[in-house]
Design a protein around this motif. Structure first.
Motif, PDB file in Angstrom:
ATOM      1  N   GLY A  47       0.810  -1.203   0.000  1.00  0.00           N
ATOM      2  CA  GLY A  47       0.000   0.000   0.000  1.00  0.00           C
ATOM      3  C   GLY A  47       0.849   1.261   0.000  1.00  0.00           C
ATOM      4  N   ASP A  48       0.331   2.294  -0.632  1.00  0.00           N
ATOM      5  CA  ASP A  48       0.966   3.619  -0.644  1.00  0.00           C
ATOM      6  C   ASP A  48      -0.024   4.544   0.051  1.00  0.00           C
ATOM      7  OD1 ASP A  48       2.450   5.834  -1.094  1.00  0.00           O
ATOM      8  OD2 ASP A  48       2.194   5.871  -3.269  1.00  0.00           O
ATOM      9  N   ASP A  49       0.318   5.001   1.247  1.00  0.00           N
ATOM     10  CA  ASP A  49      -0.672   5.579   2.147  1.00  0.00           C
ATOM     11  C   ASP A  49      -0.239   6.967   2.599  1.00  0.00           C
ATOM     12  OD1 ASP A  49      -2.837   5.784   3.854  1.00  0.00           O
ATOM     13  OD2 ASP A  49      -1.933   4.575   5.437  1.00  0.00           O
ATOM     14  N   GLN A  50      -1.229   7.779   2.909  1.00  0.00           N
ATOM     15  CA  GLN A  50      -0.956   9.021   3.636  1.00  0.00           C
ATOM     16  C   GLN A  50      -1.570   8.874   5.016  1.00  0.00           C
ATOM     17  OE1 GLN A  50      -2.875  13.076   3.054  1.00  0.00           O
ATOM     18  NE2 GLN A  50      -0.910  13.406   2.018  1.00  0.00           N
ATOM     19  N   MET A  51      -0.768   9.109   6.017  1.00  0.00           N
ATOM     20  CA  MET A  51      -1.208   8.916   7.391  1.00  0.00           C
ATOM     21  C   MET A  51      -1.034  10.211   8.168  1.00  0.00           C
ATOM     22  SD  MET A  51       0.429   6.554  10.372  1.00  0.00           S
ATOM     23  CE  MET A  51       1.662   7.817  10.671  1.00  0.00           C
ATOM     24  N   GLN A  52      -2.020  10.535   8.985  1.00  0.00           N
ATOM     25  CA  GLN A  52      -1.900  11.655   9.914  1.00  0.00           C
ATOM     26  C   GLN A  52      -1.847  11.108  11.325  1.00  0.00           C
ATOM     27  OE1 GLN A  52      -4.241  15.326   9.305  1.00  0.00           O
ATOM     28  NE2 GLN A  52      -5.245  14.266   7.597  1.00  0.00           N
ATOM     29  N   TRP A  53      -1.090  11.777  12.171  1.00  0.00           N
ATOM     30  CA  TRP A  53      -1.009  11.368  13.570  1.00  0.00           C
ATOM     31  C   TRP A  53      -1.095  12.583  14.484  1.00  0.00           C
ATOM     32  CZ3 TRP A  53       3.014  13.675  16.100  1.00  0.00           C
ATOM     33  CH2 TRP A  53       4.100  14.124  15.322  1.00  0.00           C
ATOM     34  N   TRP A  54      -1.645  12.344  15.666  1.00  0.00           N
ATOM     35  CA  TRP A  54      -1.724  13.336  16.734  1.00  0.00           C
ATOM     36  C   TRP A  54      -1.194  12.679  18.003  1.00  0.00           C
ATOM     37  CZ3 TRP A  54      -5.246  12.477  12.980  1.00  0.00           C
ATOM     38  CH2 TRP A  54      -5.706  13.570  12.228  1.00  0.00           C
ATOM     39  N   SER A  55      -0.221  13.301  18.645  1.00  0.00           N
ATOM     40  CA  SER A  55       0.376  12.697  19.839  1.00  0.00           C
ATOM     41  C   SER A  55       1.062  13.759  20.673  1.00  0.00           C
ATOM     42  CB  SER A  55       1.388  11.618  19.433  1.00  0.00           C
ATOM     43  OG  SER A  55       2.002  11.047  20.561  1.00  0.00           O
ATOM     44  N   GLU A  56       0.797  13.755  21.967  1.00  0.00           N
ATOM     45  CA  GLU A  56       1.474  14.651  22.917  1.00  0.00           C
ATOM     46  C   GLU A  56       1.397  16.102  22.465  1.00  0.00           C
ATOM     47  OE1 GLU A  56       2.333  12.967  25.475  1.00  0.00           O
ATOM     48  OE2 GLU A  56       2.300  10.961  24.590  1.00  0.00           O
ATOM     49  N   GLY A  57       0.247  16.507  21.958  1.00  0.00           N
ATOM     50  CA  GLY A  57       0.062  17.897  21.530  1.00  0.00           C
ATOM     51  C   GLY A  57       0.679  18.227  20.191  1.00  0.00           C
ATOM     52  N   ARG A  58       1.210  17.234  19.490  1.00  0.00           N
ATOM     53  CA  ARG A  58       1.822  17.468  18.177  1.00  0.00           C
ATOM     54  C   ARG A  58       1.001  16.767  17.097  1.00  0.00           C
ATOM     55  NH1 ARG A  58       7.684  15.441  18.257  1.00  0.00           N
ATOM     56  NH2 ARG A  58       7.785  16.702  16.351  1.00  0.00           N
ATOM     57  N   HIS A  59       1.225  17.207  15.845  1.00  0.00           N
ATOM     58  CA  HIS A  59       0.476  16.654  14.715  1.00  0.00           C
ATOM     59  C   HIS A  59       1.403  16.576  13.517  1.00  0.00           C
ATOM     60  CE1 HIS A  59      -2.087  17.537  11.032  1.00  0.00           C
ATOM     61  NE2 HIS A  59      -2.458  16.339  11.401  1.00  0.00           N
ATOM     62  N   GLY A  60       1.248  15.542  12.732  1.00  0.00           N
ATOM     63  CA  GLY A  60       2.073  15.410  11.537  1.00  0.00           C
ATOM     64  C   GLY A  60       1.371  14.620  10.461  1.00  0.00           C
ATOM     65  N   VAL A  61       1.860  14.752   9.237  1.00  0.00           N
ATOM     66  CA  VAL A  61       1.361  14.002   8.087  1.00  0.00           C
ATOM     67  C   VAL A  61       2.539  13.256   7.478  1.00  0.00           C
ATOM     68  CG1 VAL A  61       0.236  14.136   5.840  1.00  0.00           C
ATOM     69  CG2 VAL A  61      -0.417  15.745   7.655  1.00  0.00           C
ATOM     70  N   GLU A  62       2.356  11.974   7.229  1.00  0.00           N
ATOM     71  CA  GLU A  62       3.434  11.149   6.680  1.00  0.00           C
ATOM     72  C   GLU A  62       2.957  10.487   5.400  1.00  0.00           C
ATOM     73  OE1 GLU A  62       6.275  11.136   8.266  1.00  0.00           O
ATOM     74  OE2 GLU A  62       5.637  11.959  10.206  1.00  0.00           O
ATOM     75  N   ARG A  63       3.828  10.418   4.414  1.00  0.00           N
ATOM     76  CA  ARG A  63       3.587   9.604   3.229  1.00  0.00           C
ATOM     77  C   ARG A  63       4.320   8.289   3.447  1.00  0.00           C
ATOM     78  NH1 ARG A  63       0.060   8.800  -0.517  1.00  0.00           N
ATOM     79  NH2 ARG A  63       0.015  11.034  -1.048  1.00  0.00           N
ATOM     80  N   THR A  64       3.584   7.192   3.564  1.00  0.00           N
ATOM     81  CA  THR A  64       4.205   5.907   3.859  1.00  0.00           C
ATOM     82  C   THR A  64       4.111   4.988   2.643  1.00  0.00           C
ATOM     83  OG1 THR A  64       2.165   4.955   4.759  1.00  0.00           O
ATOM     84  CG2 THR A  64       3.596   6.145   6.290  1.00  0.00           C
ATOM     85  N   PHE A  65       4.951   3.978   2.627  1.00  0.00           N
ATOM     86  CA  PHE A  65       5.090   3.082   1.474  1.00  0.00           C
ATOM     87  C   PHE A  65       5.651   1.763   1.985  1.00  0.00           C
ATOM     88  CE2 PHE A  65       8.481   6.140   2.037  1.00  0.00           C
ATOM     89  CZ  PHE A  65       9.576   5.330   2.271  1.00  0.00           C
ATOM     90  N   PRO A  66       5.647   0.710   1.166  1.00  0.00           N
ATOM     91  CA  PRO A  66       6.204  -0.564   1.624  1.00  0.00           C
ATOM     92  C   PRO A  66       7.635  -0.391   2.134  1.00  0.00           C
ATOM     93  CG  PRO A  66       4.985  -0.902  -0.385  1.00  0.00           C
ATOM     94  CD  PRO A  66       5.025   0.587  -0.172  1.00  0.00           C
ATOM     95  N   GLY A  67       7.867  -0.870   3.348  1.00  0.00           N
ATOM     96  CA  GLY A  67       9.160  -0.702   4.000  1.00  0.00           C
ATOM     97  C   GLY A  67       9.144   0.349   5.082  1.00  0.00           C
TER      98      GLY A  67
END
Length: 279
Positions: A47-67
């Motif tokens: 899968g080729d995915d875009q993931m958002q995360w929220w943790s400890e008052g922070r936020h980010g967007v990651e483009r993830t891929f196999p590996g």
């Protein structure tokens, strides 16, 4: 309990100590805020995915891929949103395994860095190897599984702790690919009367050197490892098939039913026939 609410594969009895591995098909979904009680790793397999995360008052967007790998330390509270489908190997490690490896270097248990899209080829290879063993039903048994789990803990302590643990130079012994080749050979030929010379040839070593190096890595002699594999195979044959005890003896490399019954009773505590009735 599954590591994610979506359906998991390969859940059940697993041979390694201190590790739970699952394979998940993750749809586009949001995972509400939750706390990780143990160190958790995700290896994206497909899968080729875009993931958002929220943790400890922070936020980010990651483009993830196999590996891509996620490293989430214990105590982390986070919320994640996957915008595309992916397949992931998810591994949870109990503190005892990490503490055991750290204590071998007289080090305290460190804190680990959070990583939402980590690029670590060595860690990727170890996780992929664990996934392959799981998908094949752990053909190399508990010993290889425990060695793989220890390698995973070592990689995390060396490269993903805030204060990396110096585990010292790698011990002597067989490299993992060489060790795997030897174990695969023994497992594939356990129905034969194997000689140490032919096993050592698979490793490209003399019999004496091979026996010493194998024991230095595994803590077992080649004979002890092969006997454990034969007993495990015998249990499977006795439980799920209608083979007679004499037939199981021949299929697992014992030279006579008497030797098989004696070895089985010594290892398991009961005869093969009694063990089958208990199951």
């Amino acid at each position: 309990m599954p590591l994610l609410p979506c359906a998991a594969h390969h859940v059940g009895e697993q041979p390694w100590r201190g590790v739970l591995l699952e394979r998940h098909e993750i749809p586009s979904m949001e995972l509400p805020e939750h706390e990780h009680r143990e160190l958790c790793l995700h290896l994206q397999v497909r899968g080729d995915d875009q993931m958002q995360w929220w943790s400890e008052g922070r936020h980010g967007v990651e483009r993830t891929f196999p590996g891509s790998i996620m490293v989430v330390p214990p105590g982390t509270r986070d919320r994640t949103l996957w915008k595309g489908a992916s397949e992931r190997l998810i591994v949870s490690l109990k503190p005892g395994l990490l503490e055991e490896v750290a204590s071998s270097a007289d080090a305290r248990m460190p804190e680990f860095k959070t990583g939402w899209s980590v690029n670590d080829a060595g860690l990727q290879r170890i996780l992929a190897e664990m996934g392959r063993e799981a998908s094949e039903g752990w053909p190399l048994g508990r010993l290889y599984a425990d060695l793989t789990a220890a390698n995973l803990a070592s990689a995390l302590l060396r490269r993903h702790a805030f204060d990396p643990v110096n585990l010292g130079p790698a011990r002597g012994g067989l490299p993992v690919p060489q060790l795997r080749r030897v174990m695969e050979f023994m497992t594939a030929n356990m129905d034969r009367d194997l000689h140490l010379d032919e096993i050592a040839r698979e490793a490209g070593l003399s019999s004496f050197h091979f026996a010493r190096e194998f024991r230095s890595v595994t803590g077992q002699t080649p004979y002890q490892y092969l006997l454990d594999q034969r007993i495990d195979r015998a249990k499977w044959l006795l439980k799920d098939h209608a083979w007679a005890v004499q037939e199981v003896a021949g299929m697992t490399g014992f030279q006579s039913p008497v030797n098989f019954v004696r070895a089985f009773r010594r290892r398991v505590g009961v005869t093969p026939g009694a063990w089958r009735k208990q199951g």
